[in-house]
Motif scaffolding. Structure first.
Motif, short mmCIF file in Angstrom:
data_model
loop_
_atom_site.label_atom_id
_atom_site.label_comp_id
_atom_site.label_asym_id
_atom_site.label_seq_id
_atom_site.Cartn_x
_atom_site.Cartn_y
_atom_site.Cartn_z
N PHE A 89 0.84 -1.19 0.00
CA PHE A 89 0.00 0.00 0.00
C PHE A 89 0.88 1.25 0.00
O PHE A 89 1.98 1.25 0.58
CB PHE A 89 -0.91 0.06 1.23
CG PHE A 89 -2.02 -0.94 1.23
CD1 PHE A 89 -3.23 -0.66 0.60
CD2 PHE A 89 -1.86 -2.16 1.87
CE1 PHE A 89 -4.25 -1.59 0.59
CE2 PHE A 89 -2.89 -3.09 1.88
CZ PHE A 89 -4.09 -2.81 1.24
N HIS A 90 0.39 2.29 -0.65
CA HIS A 90 1.05 3.60 -0.57
C HIS A 90 -0.01 4.68 -0.51
O HIS A 90 -0.98 4.67 -1.28
CB HIS A 90 1.96 3.84 -1.78
CG HIS A 90 2.63 5.19 -1.72
ND1 HIS A 90 2.08 6.32 -2.28
CD2 HIS A 90 3.81 5.57 -1.15
CE1 HIS A 90 2.89 7.35 -2.06
NE2 HIS A 90 3.94 6.92 -1.39
N LEU A 91 0.15 5.61 0.42
CA LEU A 91 -0.79 6.71 0.61
C LEU A 91 -0.03 8.02 0.60
O LEU A 91 1.02 8.15 1.24
CB LEU A 91 -1.54 6.55 1.93
CG LEU A 91 -2.39 7.74 2.39
CD1 LEU A 91 -3.60 7.91 1.47
CD2 LEU A 91 -2.84 7.56 3.84
N ALA A 92 -0.55 9.02 -0.11
CA ALA A 92 0.05 10.35 -0.13
C ALA A 92 -1.05 11.39 0.07
O ALA A 92 -2.12 11.31 -0.54
CB ALA A 92 0.77 10.60 -1.45
N LEU A 93 -0.77 12.37 0.94
CA LEU A 93 -1.68 13.48 1.19
C LEU A 93 -0.92 14.78 0.97
O LEU A 93 0.21 14.92 1.44
CB LEU A 93 -2.22 13.43 2.62
CG LEU A 93 -3.02 12.17 3.00
CD1 LEU A 93 -3.35 12.19 4.48
CD2 LEU A 93 -4.29 12.06 2.16
N MET A 94 -1.56 15.74 0.26
CA MET A 94 -0.87 16.96 -0.13
C MET A 94 -1.77 18.17 0.00
O MET A 94 -3.00 18.06 -0.11
CB MET A 94 -0.41 16.85 -1.60
CG MET A 94 0.54 15.71 -1.88
SD MET A 94 0.27 15.03 -3.54
CE MET A 94 -1.21 14.05 -3.28
N GLN A 95 -1.15 19.32 0.21
CA GLN A 95 -1.88 20.59 0.20
C GLN A 95 -0.98 21.67 -0.39
O GLN A 95 0.23 21.70 -0.14
CB GLN A 95 -2.31 21.00 1.61
CG GLN A 95 -3.15 22.27 1.63
CD GLN A 95 -3.59 22.68 3.02
OE1 GLN A 95 -2.85 23.36 3.72
NE2 GLN A 95 -4.78 22.26 3.42
N ALA A 96 -1.60 22.55 -1.18
CA ALA A 96 -0.85 23.67 -1.78
C ALA A 96 -1.63 24.95 -1.59
O ALA A 96 -2.84 25.01 -1.87
CB ALA A 96 -0.62 23.42 -3.27
N GLN A 97 -0.95 25.98 -1.08
CA GLN A 97 -1.52 27.32 -0.99
C GLN A 97 -1.15 28.04 -2.29
O GLN A 97 -0.06 28.56 -2.44
CB GLN A 97 -0.96 28.05 0.23
CG GLN A 97 -1.26 27.39 1.55
CD GLN A 97 -2.74 27.46 1.89
OE1 GLN A 97 -3.46 28.34 1.43
NE2 GLN A 97 -3.21 26.53 2.71
N TRP A 98 -2.08 28.04 -3.24
CA TRP A 98 -1.81 28.57 -4.57
C TRP A 98 -2.00 30.08 -4.59
O TRP A 98 -2.34 30.70 -3.58
CB TRP A 98 -2.72 27.87 -5.58
CG TRP A 98 -2.37 28.04 -7.02
CD1 TRP A 98 -3.13 28.61 -7.99
CD2 TRP A 98 -1.16 27.64 -7.66
NE1 TRP A 98 -2.47 28.58 -9.19
CE2 TRP A 98 -1.27 28.00 -9.02
CE3 TRP A 98 0.01 27.02 -7.21
CZ2 TRP A 98 -0.25 27.75 -9.95
CZ3 TRP A 98 1.02 26.77 -8.12
CH2 TRP A 98 0.88 27.13 -9.47
N ILE A 99 -1.75 30.68 -5.75
CA ILE A 99 -1.88 32.12 -5.87
C ILE A 99 -3.33 32.54 -5.67
O ILE A 99 -4.25 31.75 -5.83
CB ILE A 99 -1.34 32.60 -7.24
CG1 ILE A 99 -2.14 31.94 -8.37
CG2 ILE A 99 0.13 32.30 -7.38
CD1 ILE A 99 -1.74 32.39 -9.75
N ALA A 100 -3.53 33.81 -5.31
CA ALA A 100 -4.87 34.39 -5.13
C ALA A 100 -5.68 33.65 -4.07
O ALA A 100 -6.91 33.54 -4.17
CB ALA A 100 -5.63 34.43 -6.46
N ASP A 101 -5.01 33.12 -3.05
CA ASP A 101 -5.67 32.43 -1.93
C ASP A 101 -6.47 31.20 -2.37
O ASP A 101 -7.45 30.82 -1.73
CB ASP A 101 -6.60 33.39 -1.17
CG ASP A 101 -5.83 34.47 -0.44
OD1 ASP A 101 -4.70 34.19 0.00
OD2 ASP A 101 -6.35 35.60 -0.34
N ILE A 102 -6.05 30.58 -3.45
CA ILE A 102 -6.66 29.33 -3.89
C ILE A 102 -6.00 28.18 -3.16
O ILE A 102 -4.77 28.13 -3.06
CB ILE A 102 -6.53 29.17 -5.42
CG1 ILE A 102 -7.23 30.31 -6.14
CG2 ILE A 102 -7.10 27.83 -5.87
CD1 ILE A 102 -7.00 30.32 -7.63
#
Length: 350
Positions: A89-102
């Motif tokens: 099994f492999h699990l990945a969790l990600m978050q990005a604070q993009w431009i214009a508060d997206i």
């Protein structure tokens, strides 16, 4: 004596030829043939599908096509690179604070039953929150407009993928995705009684990703190709648009394989992708990653040409605790005009 290539090699050759940039369009004028360079701008929608979400690969300029990821993250770049996953099994969790508060949030999960003899199965999810906006309409008052509340556009892509190694050197993979974008509900007219008539502006479609990867047998050198976001045309009001169809070819190698360095002590991975998007000029994605003692990783990458996006930098820490693997990654991308972008991600494997 005629040389006969296996079918999979013919398939790889045909894909590479298809990905090759086409010659400039020819136009017949009074003075004969004239070269015309077509400008490609604003020809696609659902652009959130083009954003590189994983911090490790984003820090390397998103040069991910030929990297032997062997993880569920392959679903976001080249599904074929998931084929030789060694963990169950492999699990990945990600978050990005993009431009214009997206804000982007994403996750991928892969399962390799029976040691991968039946291939590797995976699921990917990408969700986008565009923030909150004020809604207004024209009005016969001193301000010239009237507030009608707020609206919050969102987007979502959910995919199911499969990859399989056809030999110890060649693998293929694909993914089918349900894609939806909801821009909100807006007034479009007044009814007979003066009430507002509203309309929902959301679109959904099915999109497909494909990829291949070839291990040359020379050290860790690999070649790969991918095509992402095949889909039908969509339409908002009068304008047709398509998702951001993108073709890539890539090469990757641990350059320290050419030396006598112990790979468990030092690694220097270099990856280069040539990209041909539908709505932008052809681009190069260049990235490098140095790994010390299979624990600390330092990364850098660049995309050329780019309007406002600058260099990317990143750092990662990875460790195995018995049969469980853990990785934490961070990426920073500079922008000339907008706020700089930060990405965070964790990975677990067992």
């Amino acid at each position: 004596m005629k040389m006969r290539l296996p079918r999979w090699q013919w398939g790889l050759l045909l894909m590479l030829l298809w990905l090759a940039p086409r010659a400039d369009a020819q136009q017949i004028g009074e003075s004969g043939f004239q070269q015309v360079k077509l400008e490609k701008r604003a020809q696609t929608g659902l652009k959130f599908l083009s954003m590189s979400l994983d911090p490790r690969l984003a820090a390397m300029g998103s040069a991910a096509t030929a990297q032997t990821l062997n993880t569920s993250l392959a679903l976001l770049y080249n599904p074929a690179t998931m084929a030789q996953m060694t963990d169950r099994f492999h699990l990945a969790l990600m978050q990005a604070q993009w431009i214009a508060d997206i804000r982007y949030n994403g996750g991928t999960l892969a399962f390799s039953p029976s040691g991968g003899i039946y291939g590797v199965f995976g699921v990917s999810v990408v969700a986008v929150d565009y923030g909150e906006f004020l809604g207004t309409i024209r009005a016969d008052n001193e301000s010239g407009y009237e507030d009608i509340g707020t609206y919050s556009p969102t987007a979502l892509a959910v995919g199911f993928g499969y990859a399989r190694a056809l030999s110890d050197r060649f693998a293929v993979g694909g993914q089918v995705k349900y894609v939806r974008q909801d821009l909100g509900t807006f007034p479009v007219a007044f009814g007979d009684g003066g009430d507002l008539i509203s309309k929902d502006y959301n679109k959904s479609t099915i999109a497909f990703d494909f990829g291949v990867i070839y291990h040359t047998g020379f050290r860790s050198l690999t070649f790969a190709a991918s095509a992402r976001n095949f889909s039908r045309e969509l339409k908002y009001e009068q304008e047709n648009f398509e998702p951001p169809l993108t073709f890539r070819i890539g090469v990757a190698m641990n350059l320290l394989d050419l030396t006598n360095q112990d790979p468990n002590m030092h690694k220097l991975l270099v990856a280069i992708d040539a990209e041909r998007p539908r709505d932008f000029d052809e681009r190069l994605h260049i990235g490098a990653e140095y790994v010390l003692m299979n624990t600390l990783a330092l990364r850098a990458g660049y995309i050329y040409p780019s309007d406002v996006e600058g260099a990317s930098l990143g750092v990662g820490i990875q460790q195995r605790f018995g049969s469980v693997g853990f990785m934490f990654n961070y990426a920073y991308t500079a922008f000339d005009t907008f706020d700089n972008v930060n990405r965070l991600g964790i990975q677990l494997s067992f």
